[in-house]
Structures are given as C-alpha cells and as structure tokens.
Enzyme design. Structure first.
Site, PDB file in Angstrom:
ATOM      1  CG  ASP A   1      -7.142   3.187  -0.937  1.00  0.00           C
ATOM      2  OD1 ASP A   1      -7.824   2.214  -0.835  1.00  0.00           O
ATOM      3  OD2 ASP A   1      -7.604   4.717  -0.311  1.00  0.00           O
TER       4      ASP A   1
ATOM      5  CE  LYS B   1      -4.688   1.093   0.191  1.00  0.00           C
ATOM      6  NZ  LYS B   1      -5.635   0.664  -0.214  1.00  0.00           N
TER       7      LYS B   1
END
Ligand code: NDP
Length: 445
Positions: free
Chosen positions: A166, A126
């Site tokens: 995201d 991430k």
C-alpha cells in the site's frame, strides 16, 4: 442513515474513540444499508452489523530497529484482521507517519466489502506502521522490514492472512518482508504475501493492476453515458504506484492526462504527462515531483497547490484519504467534469461525494474502482497455489473481466434497490450482502 442503524453506529463511536477515519468509513457504508436491512431482517436478528464493525483480531506491536547513525528507533506496527467470512484476511501494509489504529481500521473495514466485490475467496484485513520511508537509506528500509516481519510472521500465512503493499510499501519492501518470513519459518511459502517480484513468485500485472483496474472501471462508467476516455481531459492525484499505472492506461485508451501530484504540490503539463518520466523520477530515483518539471519544458510545478484546480473531465484521485473536498468538487464540476473514479481509498470527502452525485457526475467509489489490485493479488495466490505463471495478456484479460463484473454488479444492485447510477449504494450493498450471508451461514462466531 436509517434510524434502526443509529444505535449500532453510536456503539461504534463509543468503542473506537478518536478514530475519525474509521467512523467515516463505517458511516458511509451504513448510509447505504437501510433498504437492505428492511428487506432482510435476518441480518439484524443475527447482529451482523455489530459483528462486522468489530475486527476479529487487532495486533499492535513494537518495531525496534537501528538507523544508519547507530541510534535505536522505535515504531509501532499494526495488523487488523477484520473479517474472514469469505476467506483468509487479505489487504495491504501501509508505511506512513500518519498511520495509527484508526487509519488501519478504516482501510481494513473498506477492504471487507472491496474483497467481497471482487468475487474472489478473500476476507478483509490491513496493516502497517507509522514508519516514514522517506529519506531512509536502503539498509534502513531493509532492517525495518526485517524487524516488522519478526513479529508479523506469527500472525500470517497462506490460509490465515495474506498482506500486500500500500502507501510506502512496494516491490522492494515486499522483497525484504518475504525474505525475513522465509528465513524465520524456513518455508518458501509464496502464498503468504502478494506483490512479489516476478522471478520469485509474483504475478505479471500485479504492479499495474490497481491503476489499470481503476481506469477500466471508469471506462465502463463513461460508456454508460458518452463514450470512453477517448479525447477526454484527465487529472490524476498522486504519482505513486496507483497513479502511474492509472495514467498509463488512461493514455492507452485515448485520454489526455495533463496533471499529477505528490505531497509537495502538482505538475501540470498541457502537452500530456510523460508517464515514463514520472516513473523514473518517483519510483526509480525516489525524488520529488518538482523534478519532473525541471526536466520537461512543457511542464510547470505548482508548490503546495491542489491538483484539482487544473480542471478535468475525468478525475482520478490516486494518492490518499480525504484529498478531494467540497471546494475541489465545485471547481471540478465548473470545469466540465463527467466522472470521478477513486484509485485511492476514501479520497473523496462525504460532502464532496454528495455534491458530485447531486450534479449528476458519475462517481466510482474506491471499494469498487480500485478493487483490481486486490483481485490481481488473488490471481497471484492462485498462481502460487498451482505453481504456475500466467502471461501478461492472460492476466490483464482476467483483470479486465473482473472490473467489468464489478461495474455491472454495482450498477445492477443500485438499480434493484431503486437508485440507478448510484455506484456508492451499489458497491456497499453488493459487497455487504455477500459477506453477511456467509456470516449467517457460519453461525455466531
Ligand atoms: P504510493 O506510496 O506508491 O504512492 C502514494 C502517492 O500519494 C505518492 O505520490 C504520495 O506522495 C502521495 N501521497 C501520500 N500521502 C499523501 C498525503 N498525505 N498528501 C498528498 N499526497 C500524498 O502508494 P499507492 O499508489 O500504492 O497508494 C495510493 C492510494 O491507493 C492509497 O490510498 C492506497 O490505499 C490505495 N490503494 C493502493 C493499492 C495498491 O495496490 N497499491 C490497492 C488499492 C488501493 P509523496 O511521494 O509525496 O509521499
């Protein structure tokens, strides 16, 4: 948590001070793993848990850029490459002022198990930045993305690490990031990023996938007790990518969606949310959700309110972490709640999850319920690798099958470990064992 896991958790707390979201994510997984370790002592012998909590690589970098008034701005960029036992690191980029290492690590940690659950060959990672896209001009977004990629490009690649979107990173940002990657490397390496536009290597259904997938998962949970979405009152938090397509699919399946939100408050619309209007206001005009109520006579805007107070049979938290707490859970249960499926990552607090489970509410944790986004990213990578482009119908069918498999895997695993109906335990255990077995096979690395 089983006592043998406590020293490992203590070590996580000591090594990662102040990273409360990361601690929360680790604790939630550890709480499920006791029976797995009893059954499989080889995991403890090979220190699999200690290794899985330590990212393989953490990159933190400076992102300088010049704003529209000519001032130099500095942000911080992150990429945490957490675990590559199953495949290249895969996970989104978040641009939001709240971003710091603890948030990226919680998201990266969750991603390991989520990606494992999809059944696709992808590891977990991430990234993101504390950059706030809100109120920035298009030029500012572009130069920020270009500066971000000017450092990130050396760490990513089709076989290494494949970022996606995201919070705060949608199709526009992926375009600027991909453009800069292409320029620096002089390679049209489509498989390096997912969430691309359809005409330049993207996949149909990727935009819709997380929201659609969450609803498919919820539908399967509902079918285990009393039908599906048909005729049910649905409340969704957020009004971004995941929320919009969760609302759309819930309506297609016959649900009555009455409320959604953003960080300024919520709108309630008993006539049923007009999803196209939400999309126009939030995605196209990038305005506040209050604008929806301005244009729709049947809707009311509640500034600063908590969307859960509207009451629902199905609640779909699709905004951000820790946005559904104990008080929210209580009021939802009192309103006749049947199911919660997490479109966002870790939106429900541990206390709220406990309350919901004790009340017999079906609860689908994010690492299972929102895995459709990353699964469709993996389908995008497949199309890129074979230089192919699939139809919407074919891709949606693949997504639907993947979500059905994830649901069944969680349900069966929970049952095998003596906790029928506990999707949290099922998701954590099924996600973990696949990664742990791969880590054992690959040796101590
Ligand atoms: P977007 O940026 O498109 O939308 C985020 C939405 O959540 C906006 O409505 C935003 O409101 C709201 N929001 C964000 N932060 C807060 C906050 N602190 N308080 C209240 N509301 C907030 O993001 P996505 O829809 O892509 O992501 C939403 C969630 O889903 C995240 O948890 C993400 O990690 C998760 N997720 C996303 C995937 C994807 O494919 N996009 C895949 C899997 C999970 P505002 O406009 O006011 O900021």
């Amino acid at each position: 948590m089983q006592s043998s896991l406590e020293p490992v958790f203590e070590q996580v707390l000591r090594r990662n001070p102040g990273e409360t979201e990361f601690h929360q994510a680790v604790r939630e997984v550890f709480d499920s793993l006791g029976p797995v370790l009893t059954k499989n002592p080889q995991y403890a012998d090979a220190a699999v848990l200690q290794r899985i909590c330590e990212p393989e690589r953490q990159i933190i970098f400076r992102v300088p850029w010049v704003d529209d008034s000519g001032h130099v701005q500095i942000n911080r960029g992150f990429r945490v490459e957490f675990n590559s036992a199953l495949g290249p690191y895969k996970g989104g980029l978040r641009f939001h002022p709240s971003v710091y290492l603890g948030i990226i690590k919680f998201l990266g940690f969750e991603q390991i198990f989520k990606n494992s659950l999809t059944g696709m060959p992808i590891g977990g990672g991430k990234g993101g930045s504390d950059f706030d896209p809100r109120g920035k001009s298009d030029r500012e977004i572009m130069v920020f993305c270009q500066s971000f990629m000017t450092e990130l490009y050396r760490h990513i690649g089709e076989y290494t690490d494949v970022p996606a979107g995201d919070i705060g990173v949608g199709g526009r940002e992926i375009g600027y990031l991909f453009g800069q990657y292409k320029r620096i490397t002089n390679r049209y390496e489509s498989g390096v990023l997912t969430g691309k536009g359809i005409s330049w290597g993207g996949s149909l259904v990727r935009t819709e996938a997380t929201g659609f997938g969450t609803v498919f998962f919820a539908q399967h949970m509902l079918e285990t007790v009393n039908g599906g979405f048909e005729g049910k009152r649905v409340v969704v938090s957020g009004s971004g990518n995941v929320a919009i397509y969760a609302m759309q699919k819930a309506q297609q399946l016959g649900g009555h969606v009455v409320a959604c939100s953003d960080s300024s408050g919520y709108v309630v619309d008993e006539a049923g949310i007009d999803v196209e209007l939400v999309r126009q206001v939030k995605e196209v005009e990038r305005a506040r959700i209050s604008e929806y109520a301005e244009r729709r006579p049947s809707a009311t805007f509640v500034p600063g309110g908590r969307v859960w107070e509207v009451g629902a049979q199905v609640a779909l938290p699709c905004a951000t972490q820790n946005e559904l707490d104990e008080g929210d859970a209580r009021s939802l249960i009192a309103s006749g709640l049947v199911a919660v499926a997490e479109g966002a990552n870790m939106p429900t607090t541990p206390k709220a999850i406990q309350l919901l489970q004790e009340a017999g509410i079906l609860f689908g944790p994010g690492k299972a319920a929102n895995a459709g986004g990353v699964a469709t990213s993996a389908l995008e990578m497949q199309q890129n690798a074979s230089r192919d482009a699939w139809s919407f119908e074919h891709t949606e069918e693949r997504l639907a099958r993947i979500m059905s498999d994830i649901h069944d895997r969680c349900a069966t695993t929970a049952e095998t470990y003596g906790q029928p109906g506990n999707y949290v335990a099922g998701a954590n255990i099924a996600g973990f064992t696949k990664v742990a077995d791969a880590m054992l096979a690959l040796g101590v690395i």
